[in-house]
Design a protein around this motif. Sequence first.
Motif, mmCIF file in Angstrom:
data_model
loop_
_atom_site.group_PDB
_atom_site.id
_atom_site.type_symbol
_atom_site.label_atom_id
_atom_site.label_comp_id
_atom_site.label_asym_id
_atom_site.label_seq_id
_atom_site.Cartn_x
_atom_site.Cartn_y
_atom_site.Cartn_z
ATOM 1 N N VAL A 10 0.822 -1.211 0.000
ATOM 2 C CA VAL A 10 0.000 0.000 0.000
ATOM 3 C C VAL A 10 0.857 1.263 0.000
ATOM 4 N N TYR A 11 0.720 2.046 -1.074
ATOM 5 C CA TYR A 11 1.280 3.403 -1.142
ATOM 6 C C TYR A 11 0.107 4.317 -0.806
ATOM 7 N N ASP A 12 0.149 4.961 0.368
ATOM 8 C CA ASP A 12 -1.074 5.626 0.836
ATOM 9 C C ASP A 12 -1.325 7.005 0.244
ATOM 10 N N MET A 19 3.636 0.002 2.699
ATOM 11 C CA MET A 19 3.574 -1.059 3.713
ATOM 12 C C MET A 19 2.628 -2.156 3.234
ATOM 13 N N ARG A 20 2.948 -3.375 3.643
ATOM 14 C CA ARG A 20 2.122 -4.531 3.299
ATOM 15 C C ARG A 20 0.842 -4.448 4.125
ATOM 16 N N ALA A 47 -4.268 -9.379 -3.723
ATOM 17 C CA ALA A 47 -3.397 -8.509 -4.513
ATOM 18 C C ALA A 47 -2.050 -9.169 -4.794
ATOM 19 N N GLY A 48 -1.717 -10.218 -4.046
ATOM 20 C CA GLY A 48 -0.469 -10.933 -4.290
ATOM 21 C C GLY A 48 0.756 -10.048 -4.214
ATOM 22 N N GLY A 49 0.710 -9.025 -3.358
ATOM 23 C CA GLY A 49 1.881 -8.160 -3.183
ATOM 24 C C GLY A 49 2.021 -7.052 -4.208
#
Length: 477
Positions: A10-12, A19-20, A47-49
């Motif tokens: 996640v890029y917020d 962060m995962r 999402a598989g990362g």
Amino acid sequence: MTLLIRDALVYDGTGAPPMRADVAVEGDGIVAVGPDLPLHAAEVRDAGGLALAPGFIDVHTHDDAVALEAEGLHPKLSQGVTTVVTGNCGISLAPSPMQGREAPPPPLDLIGEASAYRFARFGDFLDALRAFTPGCNVVPLVGHHVLRARAMADLARPATEAEVAAMRADLAEALAAGAAGMSTGLAYPPAKHATTDEVAALAADVAAAGRLWTTHMRDERLGVVSSVAETLDVARRSGVRTLISHHKCCGEAAFGLSTTTLAMIDKARETMQIDLDLYPYTASSTVLIETFARDSRKVAISWSEPHPEMEGRDLAEICAEWGVDQATAIARLRPGGAIYHQMDDGDLERILAYPPTLVGSDGLPRDKRPHPRLWGAFPRVLGHYARDKGVVPLETAIAKMTGQTARTLHLADRGRIAPGCKADLVLFDPAAIRDAATYDDPVRPAEGIAGVWVNGALAWAEGRPTGAPRSGAVLAA
Ligand SMILES: [Zn+2]
């Protein structure tokens, strides 16, 4: 819970490192973000990362008319864009400037023909958008060219006091209806003769309403430094929040001037709200105008009403074939548009790396052979400039098209992945994301975009529209 996206990077949207985490969505909103959310949802997406970012905000578009077409915003959705700002460069679809005119004066013909300019008032355009439901969210600006064209029959002179008063009345109506701000395009014939005082008077009204002024400056060539000075003068006198559009230095004589302009902007930002945006290409594109063609390494025709057979062709070749000079060829090809190769990558990278700079596409959706920025701008920043060239870290590049943009536009619940924000999301592969559109082959969706959600609805996946009902909102002020 309607949707749970599990195991995403996640890029917020704030520029913080990723962060995962899992992201939970209820209806059109994000309700939870965190590792291993113990939640059940109607739909679970692994999402598989892959990277998950807030949907991109295209801060500079000419999508006014195509927002009212079923597939009109597909070029944007395909890149992960979930919000478009319309009405830039002085050009907006409403209020209509067509009284007593047969055709919209260039550059108004960039976004539509006479029949497209059918909204008498700005509010009518917003009502039509709401009734239609656009494919992306729309942040609408009103354009100075249309205000001017409504107030004046002859645009090739400064406005009188009475004409400025007429523009202010139309502007007040647009702001009351919900325009997010006003754009100007002083480089273009309809506004070339507008004085700084005229612009400052209108900008003061925009400031009083707490809205935004965006400016395609008077000169983006050798005069770019004095244009930035004029812009800052208007901002200082009016107190308006200001966004300098598609900042660039055109023509070899102007290469390197971004060092000076960015220093001016930086100094001004100590006391004023000045932002800027750019598109990630060294060619510009607009209607066919001789001054724009000067200083270009190469000019390619993007559309021509009288000579559609010349679309995609090099202007120098056309001149040779016809045995005429550039001015004559341009006159014959008009109404039309072109792609002007006239910038330097050094300036582009310097402007992109400057922290306040936002990303916009400036895509021209009506062009027959469009500049590749229409389909490629956002993946090009993420792939070519962030990942491959390292001009900015990926989280910074993402912030320039999400969180920072939302802050400039005063969109409180967009541009971030956080509980309480709208579920505008894009899932992509950071290793594979790439713009596929080129000057030779410009209509190609980007690679590496796995899914795009607009207000919680999956609109685009794996290279094509999902066929779900359009779910964009009109983000009127
Ligand atoms: Zn422009």
